[in-house]
Motif scaffolding. Structure first.
Motif, PDB file in Angstrom:
ATOM      1  N   ASP A   1       0.846  -1.198   0.000  1.00 41.10           N
ATOM      2  CA  ASP A   1       0.000   0.000   0.000  1.00 41.10           C
ATOM      3  C   ASP A   1       0.878   1.244   0.000  1.00 41.10           C
ATOM      4  O   ASP A   1       1.611   1.490   0.963  1.00 41.10           O
ATOM      5  N   SER A   2       0.770   2.058  -1.052  1.00 42.96           N
ATOM      6  CA  SER A   2       1.607   3.263  -1.157  1.00 42.96           C
ATOM      7  C   SER A   2       0.933   4.518  -0.621  1.00 42.96           C
ATOM      8  O   SER A   2       1.592   5.559  -0.478  1.00 42.96           O
ATOM      9  N   THR A   3      -0.375   4.446  -0.311  1.00 46.43           N
ATOM     10  CA  THR A   3      -1.124   5.664   0.027  1.00 46.43           C
ATOM     11  C   THR A   3      -1.535   5.755   1.484  1.00 46.43           C
ATOM     12  O   THR A   3      -1.989   6.809   1.934  1.00 46.43           O
TER      13      THR A   3
ATOM     14  N   ASP B   1      -4.030   3.974   2.854  1.00 46.81           N
ATOM     15  CA  ASP B   1      -5.458   3.707   3.059  1.00 46.81           C
ATOM     16  C   ASP B   1      -5.736   2.272   3.476  1.00 46.81           C
ATOM     17  O   ASP B   1      -6.892   1.879   3.643  1.00 46.81           O
TER      18      ASP B   1
ATOM     19  N   ASP C   1      -1.993  -1.174  -3.903  1.00 46.35           N
ATOM     20  CA  ASP C   1      -2.309  -0.421  -5.117  1.00 46.35           C
ATOM     21  C   ASP C   1      -1.219  -0.617  -6.165  1.00 46.35           C
ATOM     22  O   ASP C   1      -0.201  -1.282  -5.918  1.00 46.35           O
TER      23      ASP C   1
ATOM     24  N   GLY D   1      -5.244   3.407  -8.154  1.00 47.73           N
ATOM     25  CA  GLY D   1      -4.454   4.372  -8.920  1.00 47.73           C
ATOM     26  C   GLY D   1      -5.211   4.855 -10.133  1.00 47.73           C
ATOM     27  O   GLY D   1      -6.416   5.089 -10.091  1.00 47.73           O
TER      28      GLY D   1
ATOM     29  N   GLU E   1      -0.637   5.635 -13.764  1.00 43.25           N
ATOM     30  CA  GLU E   1       0.163   4.798 -12.863  1.00 43.25           C
ATOM     31  C   GLU E   1       0.337   3.403 -13.441  1.00 43.25           C
ATOM     32  O   GLU E   1       1.415   2.794 -13.327  1.00 43.25           O
TER      33      GLU E   1
ATOM     34  N   GLY F   1       2.603   5.714   5.419  1.00 46.42           N
ATOM     35  CA  GLY F   1       1.862   6.788   6.085  1.00 46.42           C
ATOM     36  C   GLY F   1       2.048   6.888   7.575  1.00 46.42           C
ATOM     37  O   GLY F   1       1.438   7.737   8.221  1.00 46.42           O
TER      38      GLY F   1
END
Length: 551
Positions: A28-30, A32, A36, A83, A87, A431
């Motif tokens: 998970d890059s975001t 949330d 992704d 994304g 992306e 995050g």
């Protein structure tokens, strides 16, 4: 279009090892809590280091996620949770620079009930062109209050749902072999085939190397939609198939057309675009029909995945595959696990839980020694067991929602991967403290299987896979060619590949004499010279002249 490199060969797929990425659980890059495409992109160097030849991405299309993306609302987009198309293009470009192929999942049997096609079918009413894209039928009973036939859905309940017509009255029924949110498409309507030709070209033009095809033995249903001779089949097992709704002869015409589309792109640059099907059929002989030279390049051979941990069962399964499937000119596509199955460490544990990891390691080494292609599900290279104690209130599988039963629920193999650290989210989610929890909870014991720990431990599952993949790539004996069975001790399976590469697996618990003298080239566990311990596989390069049965 695809960018060719010097490392490419036209028939790269014949012995490729592809890593299945379940996108929402990879990285998970975001922040949330859901994996992704940017997370997959960040993980590509890890996969290149592991040594796989490419990746297969689970569905990332816009979707209401009633079945985690296998209910597609738009076949030409990216769900914002994963994304966007830009992306995706970056991901494909990065993969190509690293020499990794990219396959994407395509779902032609059904779409989402929120797809524009189905919304139009509901709005336009009975007899409309829009309804011809699906299987709408009048109900039985005095007022049409009963389903058109007795078919059951694979995920529980009836395979039919009744709609409310535009005038507000109860009306026709539509077919859904999985969930009501996944209406089956009617492939007898020419507009369906035409639409999917365009969808294939859309993604091929963006540089993908091929497609994994969901429910590839489905698509066509018996045109009369009669009652099933065994109405309880689909209730007994998620993997039971209604013979009136699966493996119909017309489906092969679809794969010939899709193969022709792929061949157009191959003709332009000399590089194969791959079609690999999820084919669930009763026998290897039926399976072989899907990989004839003008149809699919590959079809997953699931029989090895479901075989009992027994040397006779494995030998019979492998022999049938090599005889019937390889006889078509294709190669067998081996799998031990995927996003729908219990992880191998748990599945092979049996009554003695301590042998699960040893058997899973041995099975991996066996699979990598077989002629053909292989697919590895994410987390198998970490030795992840199934998470069997997820609370009911976190389960998301539609099987659980529709049946209320935890039997065959698939969430336990989809828990997000552990990357680093000693506590959840184990590096899965970016995050910091403000990040959301992973979409499925990770158990504390995931720390033992985290990627950073696996990379630093030369005895880990990860190093076994990495070393096996490196030898598979560099040893000519492990390329295409025959397999010769060897005579062995009871409970042992052994075969020779090429000029003297011997693989042997001890399915028993006690040590036996090894079939080859000397130290193994690679072993799944401690393997002294001359000894093959229980629940262990090993490879040797033998100078001895061996005799056996060719397959």
């Amino acid at each position: 279009m695809h960018i060719a490199t010097a490392a490419d060969t036209q028939h790269w797929w014949r012995d490729a090892v592809i890593y299945q990425v379940y996108v929402r659980s990879f990285l998970d890059s975001t922040g949330d809590g859901i994996g992704d495409l940017a997370g997959v992109r960040a993980g590509l160097p890890y996969l290149r280091k592991l040594g796989v030849d490419g990746i297969w991405l689970s569905p990332f299309y816009p979707s209401p996620h009633h079945d985690h993306g296998y209910d597609v609302a738009d076949y030409r987009g990216v769900d914002p949770v994963f994304g966007d198309l830009r992306e995706f293009d970056h991901l494909v470009a990065d993969a190509q620079r690293l020499g990794l192929k990219v396959l994407i999942d395509i779902v032609p049997n059904h779409c989402s009930s929120e797809h524009a096609w189905f919304r139009a079918a509901l709005a336009d009413g009975p007899g409309s062109e829009a309804r011809k894209r699906f299987h709408f039928a009048e109900g039985r009973g005095e007022n049409g209050e009963l389903p058109p036939n007795n078919w059951h859905a694979m995920f529980g309940g009836s395979a039919w749902s009744r709609v409310t017509e535009p005038d507000g009255e109860p009306g026709q029924w539509y077919l859904h072999l999985f969930t009501p949110e996944q209406p089956d498409l009617n492939w007898r309507d020419p507009s369906v085939a035409a639409s999917f030709d365009e969808i294939l070209r859309f993604w091929l033009d963006r540089g993908v190397d091929g497609f994994r095809i969901d429910v590839a033995a489905g698509l066509f249903k018996n045109a009369e939609l009669p009652d099933s001779p065994d109405p309880m089949a689909d209730e007994r097992s998620r993997d039971s198939v209604n013979p009136l709704a699966w493996n119909q002869p017309e489906v092969h015409d679809v794969w010939r057309q899709w193969r022709a589309v792929c061949e157009e792109y191959t003709a332009a640059d000399g590089l194969d675009r791959l079609l690999v099907g999820e084919v669930s059929v009763p026998t290897a002989r039926e399976h072989a029909k899907y990989v004839r030279p003008d149809e699919l390049h590959q079809a997953f051979f699931f029989d090895l995945l479901s075989a009992d941990w027994d040397h006779d069962a494995f030998r019979k399964t492998i022999s049938e595959a090599l005889t019937d499937i390889a006889g078509t000119g294709s190669t067998v596509t081996w799998v031990l696990n995927n996003h729908d199955q219990v992880r191998t460490v748990t599945r092979y544990a049996g009554e003695t839980t301590t042998v699960g990891p040893s058997r899973a390691r041995a099975a991996a080494l066996l699979m990598l020694a077989l002629p053909g292609a292989a697919y590895v599900y994410q987390g198998e290279e970490l030795g992840l067991p199934e998470v069997v104690d997820l609370p009911d209130d976190v389960l998301t599988d539609p099987i659980f929602r529709r049946t209320g039963s935890r039997l065959r629920v698939r969430d336990g193999c989809r828990v997000p991967l552990p990357w680093s650290g000693q506590a959840s989210p184990f590096g899965f989610t970016a995050g910091g403290d403000g990040a959301a929890r992973p979409w499925l909870p990770q158990p504390e014991w995931f720390a033992e299987h985290a990627t950073d720990r696996a990379l630093s431990d030369t005895r880990s599952f990860w190093h076994l896979y990495r070393d096996g993949l490196a030898l598979r790539r560099n040893l000519p004996q492990l390329g295409e060619g025959p397999l010769r069975w060897l005579e062995t001790e009871p409970g042992v399976l052994a075969f020779e590949r090429g000029d003297g590469l011997v693989c042997a697996v001890n399915f028993g618990l006690e040590s036996v004499p090894a079939p080859v003298a000397g130290t193994p080239l690679l072993a799944s566990g401690d393997c002294p010279p001359g000894i093959l311990p229980g629940s262990t596989a090993a490879w040797w390069i033998s100078d001895l002249s061996t005799k056996g049965t060719s397959s």
